[in-house]
Scaffold this motif. Structure first.
Motif, PDB file in Angstrom:
ATOM      1  N   PHE A 128     -16.947 -64.779  21.065  1.00 46.17           N
ATOM      2  CA  PHE A 128     -15.931 -65.806  21.293  1.00 46.17           C
ATOM      3  C   PHE A 128     -14.658 -65.577  20.492  1.00 46.17           C
ATOM      4  O   PHE A 128     -13.606 -66.098  20.851  1.00 46.17           O
ATOM      5  N   SER A 129     -14.735 -64.786  19.429  1.00 45.77           N
ATOM      6  CA  SER A 129     -13.484 -64.457  18.735  1.00 45.77           C
ATOM      7  C   SER A 129     -12.694 -63.412  19.512  1.00 45.77           C
ATOM      8  O   SER A 129     -11.471 -63.439  19.511  1.00 45.77           O
ATOM      9  N   GLN A 136      -7.388 -75.125  22.759  1.00 47.79           N
ATOM     10  CA  GLN A 136      -6.726 -76.354  23.187  1.00 47.79           C
ATOM     11  C   GLN A 136      -5.424 -76.609  22.434  1.00 47.79           C
ATOM     12  O   GLN A 136      -4.461 -77.109  23.008  1.00 47.79           O
ATOM     13  N   ASN A 137      -5.376 -76.214  21.158  1.00 48.43           N
ATOM     14  CA  ASN A 137      -4.151 -76.429  20.379  1.00 48.43           C
ATOM     15  C   ASN A 137      -3.086 -75.367  20.653  1.00 48.43           C
ATOM     16  O   ASN A 137      -2.031 -75.372  20.038  1.00 48.43           O
ATOM     17  N   GLY A 138      -3.388 -74.423  21.561  1.00 48.79           N
ATOM     18  CA  GLY A 138      -2.428 -73.399  21.929  1.00 48.79           C
ATOM     19  C   GLY A 138      -2.552 -72.104  21.158  1.00 48.79           C
ATOM     20  O   GLY A 138      -1.911 -71.110  21.502  1.00 48.79           O
ATOM     21  N   SER A 139      -3.363 -72.096  20.097  1.00 49.16           N
ATOM     22  CA  SER A 139      -3.517 -70.862  19.326  1.00 49.16           C
ATOM     23  C   SER A 139      -4.424 -69.888  20.082  1.00 49.16           C
ATOM     24  O   SER A 139      -5.376 -70.295  20.729  1.00 49.16           O
ATOM     25  N   PRO A 140      -4.115 -68.601  19.992  1.00 46.59           N
ATOM     26  CA  PRO A 140      -4.928 -67.615  20.709  1.00 46.59           C
ATOM     27  C   PRO A 140      -6.194 -67.263  19.932  1.00 46.59           C
ATOM     28  O   PRO A 140      -6.253 -67.421  18.710  1.00 46.59           O
ATOM     29  N   SER A 141      -7.193 -66.775  20.657  1.00 43.50           N
ATOM     30  CA  SER A 141      -8.367 -66.207  19.996  1.00 43.50           C
ATOM     31  C   SER A 141      -7.923 -64.923  19.291  1.00 43.50           C
ATOM     32  O   SER A 141      -6.822 -64.412  19.535  1.00 43.50           O
ATOM     33  N   ASP A 142      -8.780 -64.395  18.434  1.00 42.77           N
ATOM     34  CA  ASP A 142      -8.451 -63.155  17.741  1.00 42.77           C
ATOM     35  C   ASP A 142      -8.204 -62.023  18.738  1.00 42.77           C
ATOM     36  O   ASP A 142      -7.290 -61.218  18.554  1.00 42.77           O
ATOM     37  N   GLY A 143      -9.015 -61.975  19.774  1.00 44.87           N
ATOM     38  CA  GLY A 143      -8.848 -60.928  20.780  1.00 44.87           C
ATOM     39  C   GLY A 143      -7.524 -61.019  21.509  1.00 44.87           C
ATOM     40  O   GLY A 143      -6.834 -60.018  21.709  1.00 44.87           O
ATOM     41  N   LYS A 144      -7.154 -62.230  21.907  1.00 44.07           N
ATOM     42  CA  LYS A 144      -5.877 -62.415  22.591  1.00 44.07           C
ATOM     43  C   LYS A 144      -4.716 -62.115  21.647  1.00 44.07           C
ATOM     44  O   LYS A 144      -3.721 -61.492  22.042  1.00 44.07           O
ATOM     45  N   ALA A 145      -4.843 -62.525  20.379  1.00 45.02           N
ATOM     46  CA  ALA A 145      -3.785 -62.258  19.401  1.00 45.02           C
ATOM     47  C   ALA A 145      -3.630 -60.754  19.180  1.00 45.02           C
ATOM     48  O   ALA A 145      -2.504 -60.266  19.033  1.00 45.02           O
TER      49      ALA A 145
END
Length: 173
Positions: A128-129, A136-145
């Motif tokens: 899941f990281s 929901q708060n708009g922050s990306p997962s580590d993978g997306k970041a």
């Protein structure tokens, strides 16, 4: 079937093993932040009100749920170093899974529900990281970041579990 002993095993797994997998994950982020000259680092275990702090670790009321890393700035700040910081948590989870599995295979650790639950929860945190999504708060997962950093589209360095300190006592979310 699911019996009384299984409830006990689940509670131990959820309240002890899952937080250990989370701490390993956060340690991966902190390792790479340290490697690339990050300043004012702090690891936050859990969420909710702060219970206590020691060294550069803060323990929150719901220690078993989530966590975060904070730092102020990096000495070496480029898309490669940022990508390693983002995937560092998952990398540490993967390494710990391999080590526990290997130690179990060679007989140093006894095969048990706890070793299998450690590997399960570590994989859960890793998956899941790295799953490329926004929370929901708009922050990306580590993978997306990591993908956004590679594309030079992620400048704020904030993910669900990585925060940048703006000034003393304050972190950006």
């Amino acid at each position: 079937m699911f019996g009384t002993i299984d409830v006990f095993k689940f509670l131990i797994s959820f309240f002890l093993i899952f937080p250990i997998a989370t701490i390993i994950h956060l340690s991966g982020h902190i390792f790479f932040v340290t490697l690339f000259g990050g300043s004012e680092k702090k690891m936050i275990i859990g969420c909710g009100n702060k219970l206590f702090a020691f060294w550069k670790i803060e323990i929150r009321k719901f220690y078993f749920w989530n966590g975060a890393c904070e730092f102020k700035m990096l000495k070496y700040d480029n898309r490669f170093t940022n990508m390693l910081i983002y995937i560092g948590g998952a990398l540490f989870n993967l390494i710990s899974m391999i080590v526990v599995n290997r130690l179990t295979q060679i007989g140093i650790f006894k095969e048990s529900v706890f070793t299998s639950q450690f590997i399960y929860f570590s994989f859960y945190v890793l998956f899941f990281s790295l799953f490329p999504m926004s929370f929901q708060n708009g922050s990306p997962s580590d993978g997306k970041a990591a993908v956004l950093a590679f594309k030079k589209q992620h400048d704020d360095k904030i993910t669900d579990d990585i925060q940048i300190k703006i000034k003393d006592g304050e972190a950006s979310d």
